[in-house]
Scaffold this motif. Structure first.
Motif, PDB file in Angstrom:
ATOM      1  N   GLN A 202       0.812  -6.932  -4.408  1.00  0.00           N
ATOM      2  CA  GLN A 202       1.155  -5.516  -4.603  1.00  0.00           C
ATOM      3  C   GLN A 202       0.188  -4.609  -3.847  1.00  0.00           C
ATOM      4  O   GLN A 202       0.594  -3.618  -3.234  1.00  0.00           O
ATOM      5  N   LYS A 203      -1.100  -4.962  -3.876  1.00  0.00           N
ATOM      6  CA  LYS A 203      -2.085  -4.146  -3.154  1.00  0.00           C
ATOM      7  C   LYS A 203      -1.857  -4.205  -1.649  1.00  0.00           C
ATOM      8  O   LYS A 203      -2.007  -3.204  -0.947  1.00  0.00           O
ATOM      9  N   SER A 205       1.032  -4.714  -0.205  1.00  0.00           N
ATOM     10  CA  SER A 205       2.252  -3.950   0.056  1.00  0.00           C
ATOM     11  C   SER A 205       1.978  -2.455   0.065  1.00  0.00           C
ATOM     12  O   SER A 205       2.507  -1.716   0.900  1.00  0.00           O
ATOM     13  N   GLU A 206       1.122  -2.006  -0.864  1.00  0.00           N
ATOM     14  CA  GLU A 206       0.800  -0.582  -0.915  1.00  0.00           C
ATOM     15  C   GLU A 206       0.051  -0.135   0.332  1.00  0.00           C
ATOM     16  O   GLU A 206       0.207   0.997   0.799  1.00  0.00           O
ATOM     17  N   LYS A 209       2.602   0.463   2.983  1.00  0.00           N
ATOM     18  CA  LYS A 209       3.387   1.680   2.780  1.00  0.00           C
ATOM     19  C   LYS A 209       2.628   2.936   3.163  1.00  0.00           C
ATOM     20  O   LYS A 209       3.229   3.975   3.427  1.00  0.00           O
ATOM     21  N   LYS A 210       1.292   2.856   3.140  1.00  0.00           N
ATOM     22  CA  LYS A 210       0.488   4.027   3.441  1.00  0.00           C
ATOM     23  C   LYS A 210       0.465   4.358   4.938  1.00  0.00           C
ATOM     24  O   LYS A 210      -0.057   5.393   5.332  1.00  0.00           O
TER      25      LYS A 210
END
Length: 612
Positions: A202-203, A205-206, A209-210
Motif C-alpha cells: 500500500q505504501k 502504491s501511494e 500515485k503521488k
C-alpha cells in the motif's frame, strides 16, 4: 520503508508460572526467521520500560532492509493517563494487535466495554488491520474452543466472545493455545507477516500515485504547487512522577512522621500524605478515616497490632526550637517488620509495584522463611482495599496491572482538600489547601521556597500573584496526579505560563502539545473566522521561553499564509518574524504569480483551465 506495529493488552495470565516472563511479541521477534538484528535491540529496549512503564519499544529488520518498529503496551491505562501518547501510537500504526488471556475475563470485559470503542474511534475509518489474539489454554478439565460451547463461559473468555469483539472492530481473530513454533511462527506470524506485506504494498502504491501528471494546454503547463514545509516536531518529556516521590524519601524534606523501634530508636522518616495515599492502615493510624469508615476488621487489627502513636512519655523531650507542628512519632511493635521498614518504605514510595524486589530484599534480611512470610502478610494487609480478599496472587496481580497509577490516582483523593494539608495558598480572595511534601517532591521551585531562607518556609498561608485560581488549581492537579486536561487553548497557554513560572518542564511540554494538537485540528474555515489570536499566542510563547512552541507557531502562520495575512493581527509581527513568514510562506509568492499568469494566458486563448 518501515512497518510500525502497536500491541495492546496483557496476555501473560494465560500460561503457567514458568512461561509468565515471555510475551507474545517478544517470543515472535525472537523466533521468527523473517526477523533479523533483534538480539541487541531486545536487550537494549528492555531498559526503556524502566523509564517509561507505559510501553516497550522493539526495533528490528524484516524482509532484508525493511525497518520494523514494535510498541508493546501491556497496560491499557495509557488511554487514561497519557492521551497524547496513545493517540500518537494509534495514528502511526500500520498494524494493531490486541492481546488478552482467555483466563482473565474481567480484563477482556474491560477491553470490550472501554478500550475497544476508543481504538475504533481513533482509527476513524482508517484501513489499519487489527489482529485480536486470544492467548492461553482455558483452565478446564476438557478445554473447548468451539464457538457454541458454553461450558467455560463463567470463568473464561469463550471463542464466540472473542469472535464477536473481532466483528465489532473488523479484526482478524486468532486463538493461540501455546507460544510454540506452530502458533507463533506459522499461525500468528503468518497472519502478521501477511499484513506487513499488504502495508508495504500500500505504501509503494501511494508513492506511485503521488507522481503528478503533466497537463498541457496549447503547449503551456500549469505551475506546480510544492508541498508546504514540514512542521517542527515537538517531543514529549517522559514522566518522572515515580522518581520524584522516591527521591522525596531520600531528601528527608517536609518529614511529618518518624518511626521508632520498641526501644525508642529512630528507624525511618516518612510523609503522612504518601503513606495515606497508599494504605487504609495509615489512614486509620493518622485519623484520616475512622474504623466506622473502613469497616474491615483485618485492617483495623493490623493498625492496632503493628503501630502505636502519641506515647509522649517514652520519647525524648522536644527542644524549645521544635516546631509546633512536630512530626508524628510512631512506634513499630513488630521487631521483624521494623527491621525491614526501610525496604518497605522504598517499595511504597516507588509506586508499590516492585513486589518481587521487596520479597527478595526481605529474604536477605530475615533468614527464617516463617518470619519472611509474616512480614509479607503484614505488607499485604497494609496495601489491602477494604472488603477485598488478600491472597498473594491477588496482590501480585493487582500491583502488576496498575504500577504508577496506584500512587497518583490515590493522591488525587487529597487534591484540593484540607485533609492532612499543611499549607494554604491565598489566590484571588480564595484559599487552596495543599501538602508541602507533594509540592516539594514535584516542583524544584516549591522545594526551594519551602526549605530555603524564604518567608514561605515558616508560613501556613502563602499568597500567589499573577495567576488565576482555576489555572493554579490545574497546576496543582498536575503535581498531584501527573496529568492535566486543559479545557481550551487559552487555558493551556495560561497553564504553560504557570508551569514556566514554577519551572515544571514536562507540564510545559504537555501544554505545548495540547495547543499544537488543537490548532492542527482546526479546519481552514474555522481558522479564518476564529477570534483566537495566534500572533498573541506567539508573543506569550516567546516571552515565557517556550522556544519550541514559538518556532512551531511561526511555521503554522507561514503554512497558512493566505488566512493569516488577511487578519489585522498579522501587522503585529516583528520585522524578523515577518521576514521568516515571507521566506517560508505557503503557497509561495512565485507560485501565485505563475498561477495568475497561467490564468491570464488561458483566458486570452479561451481555453479550458486544467487547474481551476
Amino acid at each position: 520503508m518501515s512497518v510500525h506495529i502497536v500491541a495492546f493488552g496483557n496476555e501473560r495470565g494465560g500460561f503457567s508460572e514458568e512461561d509468565q516472563q515471555r510475551s507474545l511479541i517478544w517470543t515472535y521477534l525472537g523466533r521468527s526467521a523473517l526477523v533479523s538484528e533483534t538480539d541487541s535491540n531486545l536487550l537494549l529496549n528492555s531498559a526503556n520500560y524502566l523509564r517509561n512503564p507505559a510501553f516497550t519499544e522493539y526495533q528490528a529488520c524484516v524482509f532484508g532492509n525493511v525497518r520494523l518498529v514494535v510498541h508493546d503496551c501491556p497496560l491499557w491505562d495509557i488511554f487514561d493517563s497519557d492521551w497524547y501518547t496513545s493517540r500518537t501510537l494509534i495514528g502511526e500504526a500500520d498494524i494493531i494487535v490486541i492481546k488478552y488471556s482467555v483466563n482473565d475475563k474481567p480484563s477482556f470485559q474491560e477491553i470490550k466495554d472501554s478500550y475497544a470503542p476508543l481504538i475504533k474511534k481513533a482509527l476513524n475509518h482508517c484501513s489499519v488491520p487489527v489482529i485480536i489474539s486470544a492467548v492461553g489454554a482455558r483452565q478446564n478439565d476438557v478445554p473447548c474452543t468451539c464457538p457454541l460451547c458454553i461450558s467455560d463461559r463463567g470463568s473464561c473468555v469463550t471463542a464466540s466472545e472473542g469472535i464477536q469483539l473481532a466483528k465489532d472492530l473488523g479484526a482478524t481473530y486468532l486463538e493461540l493455545h501455546s507460544l510454540n513454533d506452530f502458533y507463533i511462527g506459522k499461525y500468528f506470524g503468518g497472519v502478521l507477516e501477511y499484513f506487513m506485506i499488504q502495508s508495504l504494498n500500500q505504501k509503494s502504491s501511494e508513492k506511485m500515485k503521488k507522481r503528478k501528471k503533466s497537463h498541457k494546454c496549447h503547449g503551456v503547463q500549469p505551475p506546480q504547487l510544492d508541498q508546504p514545509e514540514k512542521m517542527p516536531i515537538l517531543k514529549g518529556e517522559a514522566s518522572h512522577y515515580a522518581s520524584d516521590l522516591h527521591n522525596l524519601l531520600f531528601c528527608c524534606q517536609c518529614v511529618d512522621v518518624i518511626f521508632y523501634s520498641e526501644d525508642v530508636k529512630e528507624v525511618a522518616e516518612a510523609h503522612r500524605i504518601v503513606l495515606c495515599a497508599i494504605s487504609h492502615v495509615f489512614m486509620l493510624l493518622f485519623n484520616v478515616k475512622s474504623p466506622a469508615d473502613i469497616q474491615d476488621s483485618s485492617i483495623i487489627r493490623t493498625a492496632q497490632s503493628l503501630f502505636a502513636t502519641d506515647q509522649e512519655a517514652v520519647f525524648p523531650i522536644s527542644t524549645p526550637d521544635s516546631s509546633c507542628n512536630s512530626p508524628v512519632r510512631v512506634i513499630v511493635k513488630d521487631s521483624f517488620f521494623c527491621s525491614c521498614l526501610s525496604d518497605i518504605l522504598h517499595f511504597i514510595y516507588s509506586g508499590a509495584f516492585q513486589w518481587e524486589l521487596l520479597e527478595e530484599r526481605i529474604k536477605k534480611k530475615l533468614e527464617d522463611p516463617g518470619h519472611v512470610e509474616l512480614v509479607l502478610e503484614k505488607v499485604k494487609c497494609i496495601l489491602k482495599n477494604p472488603g477485598k480478599a488478600n491472597s498473594s496472587q491477588n496482590c501480585r496481580s493487582y500491583l502488576s496491572k496498575r504500577p504508577l497509577q496506584l500512587c497518583n490516582s490515590a493522591l488525587r483523593l487529597f487534591f484540593n482538600t484540607t485533609v492532612l494539608a499543611d499549607v494554604m495558598f491565598k489566590i484571588q480572595g480564595a484559599t487552596v489547601p495543599a501538602h508541602r511534601a507533594v509540592l516539594v517532591a514535584r516542583c524544584e521551585v516549591m522545594a526551594a521556597m519551602f526549605n530555603g531562607n524564604y518567608i514561605e518556609a515558616n508560613s501556613f498561608l502563602v499568597p500567589v500573584y499573577g495567576i488565576s485560581k482555576d489555572t493554579f488549581l490545574s497546576f496543582l492537579e498536575y503535581l498531584y496526579t501527573d496529568s492535566c486536561c486543559p479545557a481550551s487553548i487559552l487555558q493551556a497557554m495560561s497553564l504553560l505560563i504557570c508551569a514556566e513560572m514554577y519551572q515544571v518542564s514536562r507540564l510545559q511540554h504537555i501544554c505545548e502539545l495540547y495547543i499544537i494538537t488543537q490548532l492542527q485540528s482546526m479546519p481552514s474555515r474555522e481558522l479564518a473566522s476564529t477570534s483566537l489570536s495566534v500572533v498573541s499566542l506567539l508573543r506569550k510563547a516567546k516571552f515565557h521561553n517556550s522556544d519550541c512552541l514559538s518556532n512551531w507557531l511561526l511555521h503554522f502562520i507561514a503554512s497558512n499564509y493566505l488566512i493569516f495575512s488577511q487578519k489585522p493581527e498579522f501587522e503585529d509581527l516583528s520585522v524578523e518574524e515577518r521576514n521568516f513568514v515571507e521566506m517560508h510562506r505557503w503557497p509561495s509568492s512565485m507560485y501565485l504569480r505563475q498561477l495568475a499568469e497561467y490564468r491570464n494566458y488561458i483566458h486570452s486563448r479561451k481555453c479550458h483551465c486544467v487547474v481551476m
